[in-house]
Design a protein around this motif. Structure first.
Motif: not given
Length: 67
Positions: A9-20, A22-32
């Motif tokens: 599960a952690l490896q999947i999360m790491i891959g997903w975070l790397h993709d975010n 690399d794509c310049g995602s602006e996802i914020v996980f906590d607050n503004d």
């Protein structure tokens, strides 16, 4: 499909975070205010993965001493 373990599960999360990142995602996980994004979260998830691996290694060592 491989077994879904904490490590997997952690490896999947790491891959997903790397993709975010690399794509310049602006996802914020906590607050503004704190703005914890993928780049800020990635090192902590990698650290958690290493700690899970270390724990698993210690468990195997302990089992081998008992056997």
């Amino acid at each position: 499909m491989q077994e879904l373990t904490t490590e997997t599960a952690l490896q999947i999360m790491i891959g997903w975070l790397h993709d975010n990142i690399d794509c310049g995602s602006e996802i914020v996980f906590d607050n503004d205010e704190d703005r914890t994004d993928s780049a800020a979260l990635l090192p902590w998830i990698e650290k958690a993965l290493q700690e899970v691996r270390d724990l698993r290694h210690l468990q195997l060592l302990q089992r081998s001493r008992i056997d």
